[in-house]
Design an enzyme around this catalytic site. Structure first.
Site, mmCIF file in Angstrom:
data_model
loop_
_atom_site.group_PDB
_atom_site.id
_atom_site.type_symbol
_atom_site.label_atom_id
_atom_site.label_comp_id
_atom_site.label_asym_id
_atom_site.label_seq_id
_atom_site.Cartn_x
_atom_site.Cartn_y
_atom_site.Cartn_z
ATOM 1 N N GLY A 46 0.835 -1.189 0.000
ATOM 2 C CA GLY A 46 0.000 0.000 0.000
ATOM 3 C C GLY A 46 0.871 1.239 0.000
ATOM 4 O O GLY A 46 2.027 1.193 0.442
ATOM 5 N N GLN A 51 2.958 10.051 1.125
ATOM 6 C CA GLN A 51 4.261 9.387 1.182
ATOM 7 C C GLN A 51 5.134 9.744 -0.014
ATOM 8 O O GLN A 51 6.353 9.527 0.027
ATOM 9 C CB GLN A 51 4.096 7.865 1.239
ATOM 10 C CG GLN A 51 3.524 7.380 2.562
ATOM 11 C CD GLN A 51 3.449 5.870 2.584
ATOM 12 O OE1 GLN A 51 2.487 5.297 2.093
ATOM 13 N NE2 GLN A 51 4.474 5.223 3.132
ATOM 14 N N CYS A 89 6.004 -0.061 6.985
ATOM 15 C CA CYS A 89 5.632 1.110 6.199
ATOM 16 C C CYS A 89 6.832 1.493 5.341
ATOM 17 O O CYS A 89 7.963 1.487 5.831
ATOM 18 C CB CYS A 89 5.289 2.256 7.155
ATOM 19 S SG CYS A 89 4.856 3.793 6.331
ATOM 20 N N LEU A 90 6.596 1.812 4.078
ATOM 21 C CA LEU A 90 7.703 2.184 3.194
ATOM 22 C C LEU A 90 8.381 3.467 3.652
ATOM 23 O O LEU A 90 9.508 3.746 3.249
ATOM 24 C CB LEU A 90 7.204 2.320 1.747
ATOM 25 C CG LEU A 90 6.713 1.006 1.107
ATOM 26 C CD1 LEU A 90 6.207 1.265 -0.310
ATOM 27 C CD2 LEU A 90 7.811 -0.046 1.090
ATOM 28 N N HIS A 131 -4.105 1.292 7.770
ATOM 29 C CA HIS A 131 -2.775 1.914 7.771
ATOM 30 C C HIS A 131 -2.704 3.059 6.751
ATOM 31 O O HIS A 131 -2.240 4.159 7.068
ATOM 32 C CB HIS A 131 -1.731 0.829 7.451
ATOM 33 C CG HIS A 131 -0.329 1.315 7.345
ATOM 34 N ND1 HIS A 131 0.660 0.951 8.239
ATOM 35 C CD2 HIS A 131 0.277 2.141 6.435
ATOM 36 C CE1 HIS A 131 1.801 1.543 7.881
ATOM 37 N NE2 HIS A 131 1.593 2.259 6.786
ATOM 38 N N GLU A 132 -3.196 2.788 5.532
ATOM 39 C CA GLU A 132 -3.096 3.807 4.469
ATOM 40 C C GLU A 132 -4.017 4.996 4.756
ATOM 41 O O GLU A 132 -3.666 6.145 4.510
ATOM 42 C CB GLU A 132 -3.400 3.199 3.098
ATOM 43 C CG GLU A 132 -2.463 2.090 2.656
ATOM 44 C CD GLU A 132 -0.991 2.406 2.804
ATOM 45 O OE1 GLU A 132 -0.610 3.581 2.691
ATOM 46 O OE2 GLU A 132 -0.215 1.464 3.062
ATOM 47 N N HIS A 135 -2.501 7.428 7.041
ATOM 48 C CA HIS A 135 -1.550 8.343 6.397
ATOM 49 C C HIS A 135 -2.248 9.620 5.918
ATOM 50 O O HIS A 135 -1.664 10.702 5.943
ATOM 51 C CB HIS A 135 -0.891 7.685 5.177
ATOM 52 C CG HIS A 135 0.308 6.854 5.497
ATOM 53 N ND1 HIS A 135 1.413 7.358 6.141
ATOM 54 C CD2 HIS A 135 0.603 5.552 5.244
ATOM 55 C CE1 HIS A 135 2.330 6.403 6.271
ATOM 56 N NE2 HIS A 135 1.863 5.286 5.730
#
Ligand code: NI
Length: 160
Positions: A46, A51, A89-90, A131-132, A135
């Site tokens: 995701g 991000q 997380c990236l 999670h997304e 963000h």
């Protein structure tokens, strides 16, 4: 394919409440394509627009590698149950932490044609949606972890 730079934890873009999308544009279609490229290139499941430094309510998700979805202006309308497990997380490369999330969520959103869609998921998909969407409100999973972050290599040791 165009890759975008992923902002890392501590970057201002990751702590902002993002703006709703009111109109689809060619520019935004390109952003969505780039977000998928960037997510796949980094083996993510995701990615949220902030991000990559774009403060709009857009996320891309693909938890199986065969089910890409775009969620624009998403909101969770139903959730139930609980799951506790590692997530990463990236924007926090190489690390994971334990977070408790709903086991099931249902979200309403717009797709890339600005058509209304409903997305339902359990387990990893439910975790990923939560999670997304966090963000988009400037919330990092690292504010929700139970216990310390661990290096992903420690987790992989068990799998091997
Ligand atoms: Ni993330």
């Amino acid at each position: 394919m165009a890759l975008r730079n992923i902002r890392l934890e501590g970057d201002e873009a990751l702590s902002v409440v993002c703006k709703p999308v009111t109109k689809m544009t060619d520019h935004m279609q390109e952003l969505i394509d780039d977000m998928f490229d960037t997510m796949y290139e980094n083996n993510g499941v995701g990615l949220a627009a902030p991000q990559v430094g774009v403060l709009k309510r857009i996320v891309v998700i693909d938890v199986t590698g065969e089910d890409p979805m775009v969620l624009i202006n998403p909101r969770i309308v139903e959730s139930s149950g609980e799951q506790t497990g590692y997530e990463g997380c990236l924007s926090v490369p190489g690390k994971s932490g334990v977070v408790t999330r709903p086991y099931y969520v249902k979200a309403l959103a717009l797709d890339r044609n600005m058509q209304e869609i409903t997305v339902e998921g359990t387990e990893l998909l439910a975790r990923c949606i939560c999670h997304e969407l966090d963000h988009l409100d400037g919330i990092m999973y690292t504010t929700k972890t139970e216990g310390p972050l661990v290096d992903n290599s420690e987790l992989l040791d068990d799998a091997d």
